[in-house]
Design a protein around this motif. Structure first.
Motif, PDB file in Angstrom:
ATOM      1  N   GLN A  98      31.466  42.176  61.539  1.00  9.30           N
ATOM      2  CA  GLN A  98      31.469  41.267  60.284  1.00  9.30           C
ATOM      3  C   GLN A  98      31.060  41.586  58.655  1.00  9.30           C
ATOM      4  OE1 GLN A  98      32.781  37.696  60.182  1.00  9.30           O
ATOM      5  NE2 GLN A  98      33.661  38.898  62.089  1.00  9.30           N
ATOM      6  N   GLY A  99      30.365  43.587  59.148  1.00  8.93           N
ATOM      7  CA  GLY A  99      30.352  43.714  57.970  1.00  8.93           C
ATOM      8  C   GLY A  99      30.494  43.869  57.181  1.00  8.93           C
ATOM      9  N   LEU A 100      30.073  44.801  55.909  1.00  6.87           N
ATOM     10  CA  LEU A 100      30.582  44.068  54.608  1.00  6.87           C
ATOM     11  C   LEU A 100      30.586  45.424  54.149  1.00  6.87           C
ATOM     12  CD1 LEU A 100      29.567  41.800  52.903  1.00  6.87           C
ATOM     13  CD2 LEU A 100      31.095  41.685  53.360  1.00  6.87           C
ATOM     14  N   PHE A 101      32.497  46.096  53.457  1.00  7.86           N
ATOM     15  CA  PHE A 101      32.057  47.470  52.601  1.00  7.86           C
ATOM     16  C   PHE A 101      32.456  46.606  51.186  1.00  7.86           C
ATOM     17  CE2 PHE A 101      35.709  50.486  51.746  1.00  7.86           C
ATOM     18  CZ  PHE A 101      34.372  51.285  50.686  1.00  7.86           C
ATOM     19  N   VAL A 102      31.891  47.407  50.259  1.00  8.19           N
ATOM     20  CA  VAL A 102      31.343  46.901  48.765  1.00  8.19           C
ATOM     21  C   VAL A 102      31.177  47.185  47.542  1.00  8.19           C
ATOM     22  CG1 VAL A 102      29.812  44.781  47.351  1.00  8.19           C
ATOM     23  CG2 VAL A 102      30.340  44.722  50.197  1.00  8.19           C
ATOM     24  N   GLY A 103      31.964  47.477  46.471  1.00  6.33           N
ATOM     25  CA  GLY A 103      32.083  48.188  46.230  1.00  6.33           C
ATOM     26  C   GLY A 103      32.584  48.620  44.239  1.00  6.33           C
ATOM     27  N   LEU A 107      44.670  48.337  46.624  1.00  6.04           N
ATOM     28  CA  LEU A 107      43.563  48.489  47.898  1.00  6.04           C
ATOM     29  C   LEU A 107      43.649  47.965  48.708  1.00  6.04           C
ATOM     30  CD1 LEU A 107      41.229  50.773  49.001  1.00  6.04           C
ATOM     31  CD2 LEU A 107      39.817  48.604  46.518  1.00  6.04           C
ATOM     32  N   PRO A 108      44.116  46.635  48.524  1.00  5.87           N
ATOM     33  CA  PRO A 108      43.674  45.484  49.600  1.00  5.87           C
ATOM     34  C   PRO A 108      45.055  46.039  50.850  1.00  5.87           C
ATOM     35  CG  PRO A 108      44.178  43.761  47.479  1.00  5.87           C
ATOM     36  CD  PRO A 108      44.492  45.878  46.834  1.00  5.87           C
ATOM     37  N   GLN A 109      46.268  46.746  50.599  1.00  9.99           N
ATOM     38  CA  GLN A 109      47.056  47.248  51.661  1.00  9.99           C
ATOM     39  C   GLN A 109      46.404  48.130  52.316  1.00  9.99           C
ATOM     40  OE1 GLN A 109      48.175  46.313  48.580  1.00  9.99           O
ATOM     41  NE2 GLN A 109      49.283  44.999  48.221  1.00  9.99           N
ATOM     42  N   GLY A 113      41.996  48.053  58.787  1.00 12.60           N
ATOM     43  CA  GLY A 113      41.785  46.859  59.290  1.00 12.60           C
ATOM     44  C   GLY A 113      40.393  46.014  58.767  1.00 12.60           C
ATOM     45  N   PHE A 114      40.542  45.862  57.784  1.00 11.51           N
ATOM     46  CA  PHE A 114      39.497  45.395  56.914  1.00 11.51           C
ATOM     47  C   PHE A 114      40.382  44.283  56.450  1.00 11.51           C
ATOM     48  CE2 PHE A 114      37.552  49.043  55.282  1.00 11.51           C
ATOM     49  CZ  PHE A 114      36.179  48.716  56.174  1.00 11.51           C
ATOM     50  N   ARG A 115      39.907  43.071  56.851  1.00  5.38           N
ATOM     51  CA  ARG A 115      40.216  40.722  55.947  1.00  5.38           C
ATOM     52  C   ARG A 115      39.149  40.949  55.326  1.00  5.38           C
ATOM     53  NH1 ARG A 115      44.206  43.906  58.702  1.00  5.38           N
ATOM     54  NH2 ARG A 115      44.388  43.085  60.491  1.00  5.38           N
ATOM     55  N   ASP A 116      39.717  39.982  55.113  1.00 10.54           N
ATOM     56  CA  ASP A 116      38.799  38.692  53.788  1.00 10.54           C
ATOM     57  C   ASP A 116      38.645  39.969  52.597  1.00 10.54           C
ATOM     58  OD1 ASP A 116      38.465  36.900  55.734  1.00 10.54           O
ATOM     59  OD2 ASP A 116      36.584  37.643  55.957  1.00 10.54           O
ATOM     60  N   ILE A 117      39.595  40.605  52.694  1.00 12.58           N
ATOM     61  CA  ILE A 117      39.672  40.952  51.051  1.00 12.58           C
ATOM     62  C   ILE A 117      39.784  40.443  49.817  1.00 12.58           C
ATOM     63  CG2 ILE A 117      41.337  43.690  49.937  1.00 12.58           C
ATOM     64  CD1 ILE A 117      41.802  44.089  52.854  1.00 12.58           C
ATOM     65  N   ASP A 118      38.742  40.961  48.728  1.00 15.25           N
ATOM     66  CA  ASP A 118      38.766  40.223  47.225  1.00 15.25           C
ATOM     67  C   ASP A 118      38.610  41.941  46.744  1.00 15.25           C
ATOM     68  OD1 ASP A 118      38.182  37.526  45.468  1.00 15.25           O
ATOM     69  OD2 ASP A 118      36.487  38.495  45.278  1.00 15.25           O
ATOM     70  N   ILE A 119      39.369  41.738  45.450  1.00 16.08           N
ATOM     71  CA  ILE A 119      39.241  42.298  44.106  1.00 16.08           C
ATOM     72  C   ILE A 119      39.013  41.545  43.166  1.00 16.08           C
ATOM     73  CG2 ILE A 119      40.414  44.611  43.205  1.00 16.08           C
ATOM     74  CD1 ILE A 119      40.060  45.015  45.577  1.00 16.08           C
ATOM     75  N   LYS A 153      34.745  43.800  57.877  1.00 13.90           N
ATOM     76  CA  LYS A 153      34.954  44.531  59.151  1.00 13.90           C
ATOM     77  C   LYS A 153      35.011  42.880  60.573  1.00 13.90           C
ATOM     78  CE  LYS A 153      34.198  47.436  62.748  1.00 13.90           C
ATOM     79  NZ  LYS A 153      32.925  48.771  63.185  1.00 13.90           N
ATOM     80  N   PRO A 154      36.179  42.470  60.841  1.00 13.25           N
ATOM     81  CA  PRO A 154      36.451  41.223  62.099  1.00 13.25           C
ATOM     82  C   PRO A 154      34.997  41.633  63.402  1.00 13.25           C
ATOM     83  CG  PRO A 154      38.181  42.508  61.594  1.00 13.25           C
ATOM     84  CD  PRO A 154      37.334  43.297  60.769  1.00 13.25           C
TER      85      PRO A 154
END
Length: 185
Positions: A126-131, A157-159, A165-171, A184-185
């Protein structure tokens, strides 16, 4: 980084832009949690903002001179000399991983993808990757003359993030920048 770029990233103008514009937009509506990793803080303009937002901050920086500078400036931050594509950190360690205006300095798309995979590995479930990163324009190209500049395409970038493995990707894009968020799920 070339001399122009180094001078810009150390300037009061850049620090103010980071503090007042870039970081608020990038982190808008985000809870980073308690244990945050910042990859590639460089001279520490973004670290200066993060340090007041999170209880525990770790920074991984590849440049030894920047590591020394960060260690002196931020004694409460765990600063590690290392490569974001080969993180010297255990699995499932961080509530969030951040990187700001540094992905274009990673020397190849393959290395960028390894950085994404390593980010996924060290995030807790459930962690976030933010940038945040830049989109090419004339000024951006000038600042990066004779510098590493491998621009990340926000449209692909979403692909790339989903592939590790990332989900809930927002650009979210502007004319000159884009921010990204993934979980991360």
């Amino acid at each position: 980084m070339n001399l122009i770029h180094r001078k810009l990233c150390r300037s009061d103008t850049w620090v103010t832009n980071v503090r007042e514009t870039l970081m608020p937009w990038t982190l808008e509506g985000i809870d980073l949690g308690d244990d945050v990793l910042e990859i590639g803080p460089g001279f520490g303009a973004t670290t200066r903002v993060l340090i007041d937002k999170v209880p525990n901050l770790t920074a991984v920086e590849v440049d030894p001179a920047s590591v020394r500078l960060l260690t002196e400036q931020f004694p409460s931050v765990n600063v590690i000399e290392g490569d974001g594509a080969k993180l010297p950190l255990p699995d499932n360690s961080f509530s969030a991983v951040t990187c700001f205006t540094m992905l274009h300095h990673v020397p190849s798309p393959a290395e960028q993808d390894r950085l994404f995979a390593e980010t996924f590995r060290v995030l807790k479930p459930q962690g976030l990757f933010v940038g945040l990163d830049s989109r090419p324009n004339l000024r951006f190209r000038f600042i990066h003359l004779f510098d590493t500049m491998i621009v990340v395409d926000p449209d692909t970038l979403p692909q790339r993030l989903a592939a590790v493995g990332f989900r809930d990707i927002d650009i979210t894009k502007t004319e000159t920048r884009f921010r990204f968020r993934a979980r991360k799920p």
